[in-house]
Design an enzyme around this catalytic site. Structure first.
Site, short mmCIF file in Angstrom:
data_model
loop_
_atom_site.label_atom_id
_atom_site.label_comp_id
_atom_site.label_asym_id
_atom_site.label_seq_id
_atom_site.Cartn_x
_atom_site.Cartn_y
_atom_site.Cartn_z
N ASN A 95 -21.20 -48.03 9.02
CA ASN A 95 -20.82 -48.20 10.43
C ASN A 95 -20.02 -47.04 10.99
O ASN A 95 -20.00 -46.83 12.20
CB ASN A 95 -20.01 -49.50 10.58
CG ASN A 95 -19.34 -49.60 11.93
OD1 ASN A 95 -19.98 -49.87 12.94
ND2 ASN A 95 -18.03 -49.36 11.96
N TYR A 157 -26.10 -36.90 19.74
CA TYR A 157 -25.81 -38.28 19.34
C TYR A 157 -27.12 -39.05 19.19
O TYR A 157 -27.35 -39.72 18.17
CB TYR A 157 -24.91 -38.95 20.36
CG TYR A 157 -24.52 -40.37 20.00
CD1 TYR A 157 -23.54 -40.62 19.05
CD2 TYR A 157 -25.14 -41.46 20.61
CE1 TYR A 157 -23.18 -41.92 18.70
CE2 TYR A 157 -24.79 -42.76 20.27
CZ TYR A 157 -23.81 -42.98 19.32
OH TYR A 157 -23.47 -44.27 18.97
N LYS A 161 -28.77 -40.59 15.70
CA LYS A 161 -29.10 -42.01 15.62
C LYS A 161 -30.60 -42.22 15.41
O LYS A 161 -31.01 -43.19 14.76
CB LYS A 161 -28.61 -42.73 16.88
CG LYS A 161 -27.10 -42.77 17.02
CD LYS A 161 -26.43 -43.49 15.86
CE LYS A 161 -24.94 -43.70 16.07
NZ LYS A 161 -24.31 -44.42 14.94
#
Length: 260
Positions: A95, A157, A161
């Site tokens: 996470n 980002y 991801k």
């Protein structure tokens, strides 16, 4: 009936970025289910406080590892715990993450490299470490937090991801037959400390787009127990990610981030 039943309570889950936001909520819900937890994050004081609270509320064991997972030594500490044969970890939650407020060309390249390492290299290394014992036991669960940004053109980002999304979809296909379920979670905007730490103005997005951490984690854990490779919490984001696959990039990129 779940295709892949959850491991019995009393097993151990290691959660990164566990002091706040989704990480803290994963730790809480797993502890509530009866799992012992290993909490990994940078802030030792917050880790100890969170561990004590979980032990008090749920009568489980909570360990802490104070480590910066963008640093090689910090990653090594987490890997050592994941590969300790005397203390098996049955659930890994990747996470830990950070955001960058400014566009790529305005960021220092050192910031971009740290960002990439934490999201991609660290998650890959911890997953590889966890798999060693899980495959030998033919049992395990790995949950990695990505983002709906994985479906959108939103700079480095989104690129990081998207790597997690692709990797975890493949890993679930590759290892489900060996008893290890890998799920990538792609939440939309969620009320946590993440955007506050970035210094982002959260009013750039309408209120209906924001999710609560409790819901994201509850749906993620349920999807993982069902053996799903991809978890997209809430119907609104399921619809948005489906639309993002077919609409022109300029329409789905969204507004630029703005400082508070």
């Amino acid at each position: 009936m779940n295709r892949f039943p959850a491991k019995a309570a009393g097993s151990t889950a290691l959660i990164t970025g566990a002091t706040a936001g989704l990480g803290a909520e994963f730790a809480r819900q797993l502890a509530e289910q009866g799992h012992n937890v290993v909490l990994v994050a940078r802030d030792a004081a917050r880790l100890q406080s969170g561990a004590q609270e979980l032990e008090r509320l749920y009568s489980i064991r909570a360990e802490v590892i104070a480590a910066d997972l963008a640093d090689d030594d910090g990653v090594a500490a987490a890997v050592a715990r994941l590969t300790d044969p005397a203390r098996p970890v049955e659930i890994l939650v990747n996470n830990a993450g950070i955001g960058l407020l400014h566009p790529f060309a305005e960021n220092a390249i050192a910031e971009e490299k740290r960002h990439l390492k934490l999201h991609v290299e660290t998650a890959m290394e911890l997953t590889h470490a966890a798999l060693q014992g899980m495959l030998a036991r033919r049992s395990g669960r790995i949950i990695t937090v990505s983002s709906v940004a994985a479906f959108l053109p939103r700079g480095t980002y989104s690129a990081a991801k998207a790597w997690l999304l692709s990797f975890c979809r493949w890993a679930n296909l590759a290892y489900a037959g060996s008893g290890v379920i890998v799920t990538v979670v792609c939440p939309g905007l969620t009320h946590t400390e993440f955007h506050d730490r970035m210094g982002m103005d959260k009013t750039v997005a309408p209120r209906w787009m924001w999710l609560q951490a409790e819901r994201v984690v509850r749906e993620a854990l349920a999807d993982n127990e069902r053996g799903k490779a991809v978890s997209i919490p809430s119907w609104r984001y399921k619809v948005l990610t489906s639309a993002a696959r077919i609409l022109p990039a300029r329409l789905v990129a969204g507004p630029p981030r703005r400082a508070r």
